[in-house]
Design a protein around this motif. Sequence first.
Motif, PDB file in Angstrom:
ATOM      1  N   ILE A  17      -1.631  11.441  -4.243  1.00  0.00           N
ATOM      2  CA  ILE A  17      -0.650  10.401  -4.550  1.00  0.00           C
ATOM      3  C   ILE A  17      -1.195   9.031  -4.175  1.00  0.00           C
ATOM      4  CG2 ILE A  17       1.603   9.460  -3.851  1.00  0.00           C
ATOM      5  CD1 ILE A  17       2.512  12.467  -3.619  1.00  0.00           C
ATOM      6  N   VAL A  18      -1.755   8.925  -2.978  1.00  0.00           N
ATOM      7  CA  VAL A  18      -2.300   7.644  -2.521  1.00  0.00           C
ATOM      8  C   VAL A  18      -3.501   7.252  -3.370  1.00  0.00           C
ATOM      9  CG1 VAL A  18      -3.456   6.478  -0.603  1.00  0.00           C
ATOM     10  CG2 VAL A  18      -1.434   7.874  -0.173  1.00  0.00           C
ATOM     11  N   ARG A  19      -4.388   8.183  -3.604  1.00  0.00           N
ATOM     12  CA  ARG A  19      -5.608   7.890  -4.375  1.00  0.00           C
ATOM     13  C   ARG A  19      -5.250   7.432  -5.795  1.00  0.00           C
ATOM     14  NH1 ARG A  19     -10.408   8.908  -2.686  1.00  0.00           N
ATOM     15  NH2 ARG A  19      -9.808  10.530  -1.244  1.00  0.00           N
ATOM     16  N   GLU A  20      -4.321   8.124  -6.444  1.00  0.00           N
ATOM     17  CA  GLU A  20      -3.923   7.760  -7.807  1.00  0.00           C
ATOM     18  C   GLU A  20      -3.193   6.420  -7.840  1.00  0.00           C
ATOM     19  OE1 GLU A  20      -1.685  11.024  -9.377  1.00  0.00           O
ATOM     20  OE2 GLU A  20      -3.455  12.293  -9.606  1.00  0.00           O
ATOM     21  N   SER A  21      -2.436   6.131  -6.804  1.00  0.00           N
ATOM     22  CA  SER A  21      -1.682   4.878  -6.758  1.00  0.00           C
ATOM     23  C   SER A  21      -2.581   3.668  -6.558  1.00  0.00           C
ATOM     24  CB  SER A  21      -0.657   4.915  -5.630  1.00  0.00           C
ATOM     25  OG  SER A  21       0.274   5.935  -5.863  1.00  0.00           O
ATOM     26  N   LEU A  22      -3.625   3.834  -5.766  1.00  0.00           N
ATOM     27  CA  LEU A  22      -4.476   2.702  -5.402  1.00  0.00           C
ATOM     28  C   LEU A  22      -5.755   2.605  -6.221  1.00  0.00           C
ATOM     29  CD1 LEU A  22      -4.045   2.924  -1.558  1.00  0.00           C
ATOM     30  CD2 LEU A  22      -2.885   1.398  -3.150  1.00  0.00           C
ATOM     31  N   GLY A  23      -6.066   3.622  -6.982  1.00  0.00           N
ATOM     32  CA  GLY A  23      -7.253   3.584  -7.826  1.00  0.00           C
ATOM     33  C   GLY A  23      -8.390   4.414  -7.278  1.00  0.00           C
ATOM     34  N   ASP A  24      -9.316   4.744  -8.147  1.00  0.00           N
ATOM     35  CA  ASP A  24     -10.426   5.626  -7.792  1.00  0.00           C
ATOM     36  C   ASP A  24     -11.376   5.036  -6.767  1.00  0.00           C
ATOM     37  OD1 ASP A  24      -9.528   7.596  -9.461  1.00  0.00           O
ATOM     38  OD2 ASP A  24     -10.684   6.886 -11.173  1.00  0.00           O
ATOM     39  N   GLY A  25     -11.548   3.704  -6.762  1.00  0.00           N
ATOM     40  CA  GLY A  25     -12.508   3.087  -5.859  1.00  0.00           C
ATOM     41  C   GLY A  25     -12.014   2.941  -4.440  1.00  0.00           C
ATOM     42  N   ILE A  37      -1.719  -1.815   5.636  1.00  0.00           N
ATOM     43  CA  ILE A  37      -1.098  -0.507   5.444  1.00  0.00           C
ATOM     44  C   ILE A  37      -2.115   0.587   5.742  1.00  0.00           C
ATOM     45  CG2 ILE A  37       0.028   1.039   3.802  1.00  0.00           C
ATOM     46  CD1 ILE A  37       0.913  -1.467   2.257  1.00  0.00           C
ATOM     47  N   ASP A  38      -1.750   1.482   6.634  1.00  0.00           N
ATOM     48  CA  ASP A  38      -2.604   2.618   6.973  1.00  0.00           C
ATOM     49  C   ASP A  38      -2.054   3.863   6.274  1.00  0.00           C
ATOM     50  OD1 ASP A  38      -4.217   4.551   8.046  1.00  0.00           O
ATOM     51  OD2 ASP A  38      -3.510   4.300  10.110  1.00  0.00           O
ATOM     52  N   TYR A  39      -2.481   4.075   5.035  1.00  0.00           N
ATOM     53  CA  TYR A  39      -1.965   5.195   4.255  1.00  0.00           C
ATOM     54  C   TYR A  39      -2.359   6.546   4.838  1.00  0.00           C
ATOM     55  CZ  TYR A  39      -0.346   2.003   0.690  1.00  0.00           C
ATOM     56  OH  TYR A  39       0.334   1.019   0.025  1.00  0.00           O
ATOM     57  N   GLN A  40      -3.322   6.564   5.734  1.00  0.00           N
ATOM     58  CA  GLN A  40      -3.709   7.817   6.374  1.00  0.00           C
ATOM     59  C   GLN A  40      -2.526   8.402   7.150  1.00  0.00           C
ATOM     60  OE1 GLN A  40      -6.833   9.141   5.772  1.00  0.00           O
ATOM     61  NE2 GLN A  40      -5.903  10.988   6.622  1.00  0.00           N
ATOM     62  N   GLN A  41      -1.644   7.561   7.657  1.00  0.00           N
ATOM     63  CA  GLN A  41      -0.458   8.046   8.376  1.00  0.00           C
ATOM     64  C   GLN A  41       0.453   8.843   7.446  1.00  0.00           C
ATOM     65  OE1 GLN A  41       1.528   5.479  11.231  1.00  0.00           O
ATOM     66  NE2 GLN A  41      -0.146   4.002  10.978  1.00  0.00           N
ATOM     67  N   TYR A  42       0.546   8.411   6.196  1.00  0.00           N
ATOM     68  CA  TYR A  42       1.332   9.172   5.213  1.00  0.00           C
ATOM     69  C   TYR A  42       0.626  10.478   4.879  1.00  0.00           C
ATOM     70  CZ  TYR A  42       3.191  10.561   0.656  1.00  0.00           C
ATOM     71  OH  TYR A  42       3.710  11.278  -0.389  1.00  0.00           O
ATOM     72  N   ILE A  43      -0.660  10.391   4.624  1.00  0.00           N
ATOM     73  CA  ILE A  43      -1.424  11.582   4.276  1.00  0.00           C
ATOM     74  C   ILE A  43      -1.338  12.621   5.395  1.00  0.00           C
ATOM     75  CG2 ILE A  43      -3.762  12.467   3.863  1.00  0.00           C
ATOM     76  CD1 ILE A  43      -4.312   9.727   2.467  1.00  0.00           C
ATOM     77  N   ASP A  44      -1.391  12.174   6.642  1.00  0.00           N
ATOM     78  CA  ASP A  44      -1.319  13.072   7.796  1.00  0.00           C
ATOM     79  C   ASP A  44       0.105  13.541   8.100  1.00  0.00           C
ATOM     80  OD1 ASP A  44      -4.058  12.846   8.090  1.00  0.00           O
ATOM     81  OD2 ASP A  44      -3.921  11.323   9.662  1.00  0.00           O
ATOM     82  N   GLY A  45       1.082  13.029   7.373  1.00  0.00           N
ATOM     83  CA  GLY A  45       2.469  13.457   7.571  1.00  0.00           C
ATOM     84  C   GLY A  45       3.170  12.793   8.733  1.00  0.00           C
ATOM     85  N   LYS A  46       2.703  11.619   9.154  1.00  0.00           N
ATOM     86  CA  LYS A  46       3.297  10.928  10.304  1.00  0.00           C
ATOM     87  C   LYS A  46       4.362   9.915   9.906  1.00  0.00           C
ATOM     88  CE  LYS A  46      -0.878  11.473  13.002  1.00  0.00           C
ATOM     89  NZ  LYS A  46      -2.031  10.812  13.609  1.00  0.00           N
ATOM     90  N   LYS A  47       4.158   9.231   8.756  1.00  0.00           N
ATOM     91  CA  LYS A  47       5.114   8.224   8.304  1.00  0.00           C
ATOM     92  C   LYS A  47       5.261   8.302   6.795  1.00  0.00           C
ATOM     93  CE  LYS A  47       4.756   4.609  11.771  1.00  0.00           C
ATOM     94  NZ  LYS A  47       4.606   3.177  11.957  1.00  0.00           N
ATOM     95  N   GLU A  48       6.489   8.075   6.322  1.00  0.00           N
ATOM     96  CA  GLU A  48       6.753   8.049   4.890  1.00  0.00           C
ATOM     97  C   GLU A  48       6.193   6.763   4.283  1.00  0.00           C
ATOM     98  OE1 GLU A  48       7.866  10.484   3.205  1.00  0.00           O
ATOM     99  OE2 GLU A  48       8.962  11.725   4.627  1.00  0.00           O
ATOM    100  N   LEU A  49       5.926   6.787   2.981  1.00  0.00           N
ATOM    101  CA  LEU A  49       5.415   5.600   2.295  1.00  0.00           C
ATOM    102  C   LEU A  49       6.354   4.409   2.444  1.00  0.00           C
ATOM    103  CD1 LEU A  49       3.957   7.067  -1.005  1.00  0.00           C
ATOM    104  CD2 LEU A  49       2.698   6.042   0.892  1.00  0.00           C
ATOM    105  N   ARG A  50       7.654   4.658   2.349  1.00  0.00           N
ATOM    106  CA  ARG A  50       8.616   3.550   2.459  1.00  0.00           C
ATOM    107  C   ARG A  50       8.542   2.883   3.822  1.00  0.00           C
ATOM    108  NH1 ARG A  50      12.092   6.533   5.237  1.00  0.00           N
ATOM    109  NH2 ARG A  50      13.016   8.397   4.419  1.00  0.00           N
ATOM    110  N   GLU A  51       8.263   3.661   4.872  1.00  0.00           N
ATOM    111  CA  GLU A  51       8.109   3.097   6.210  1.00  0.00           C
ATOM    112  C   GLU A  51       6.859   2.220   6.289  1.00  0.00           C
ATOM    113  OE1 GLU A  51       9.363   5.990   9.605  1.00  0.00           O
ATOM    114  OE2 GLU A  51       8.426   7.192   8.010  1.00  0.00           O
ATOM    115  N   LEU A  52       5.761   2.722   5.755  1.00  0.00           N
ATOM    116  CA  LEU A  52       4.509   1.967   5.784  1.00  0.00           C
ATOM    117  C   LEU A  52       4.627   0.675   4.984  1.00  0.00           C
ATOM    118  CD1 LEU A  52       1.999   4.902   5.317  1.00  0.00           C
ATOM    119  CD2 LEU A  52       2.475   3.630   7.421  1.00  0.00           C
TER     120      LEU A  52
END
Length: 75
Positions: A17-25, A37-52
Amino acid sequence: MGSILIKDTTREERERIVRESLGDGFDVTCGYDDAGIDYQQYIDGKKELRELNAEADCGFVVAHPEEQQKGCNNI
């Protein structure tokens, strides 16, 4: 697309989801420093996207803050 909530997705799905949203690069492991924004927190299940996104410091300035409606931060 279905739910993007942590409880409804696997780690692999969140990374996609994060990769597709932000692009391949975009390197997911490095975060998105421009917006703070630290999207790794979403990927790791620590924070929702809306929180970030709500916590992000994107550098935007409201031209007429007196015209802002209350409750506009419903991201």
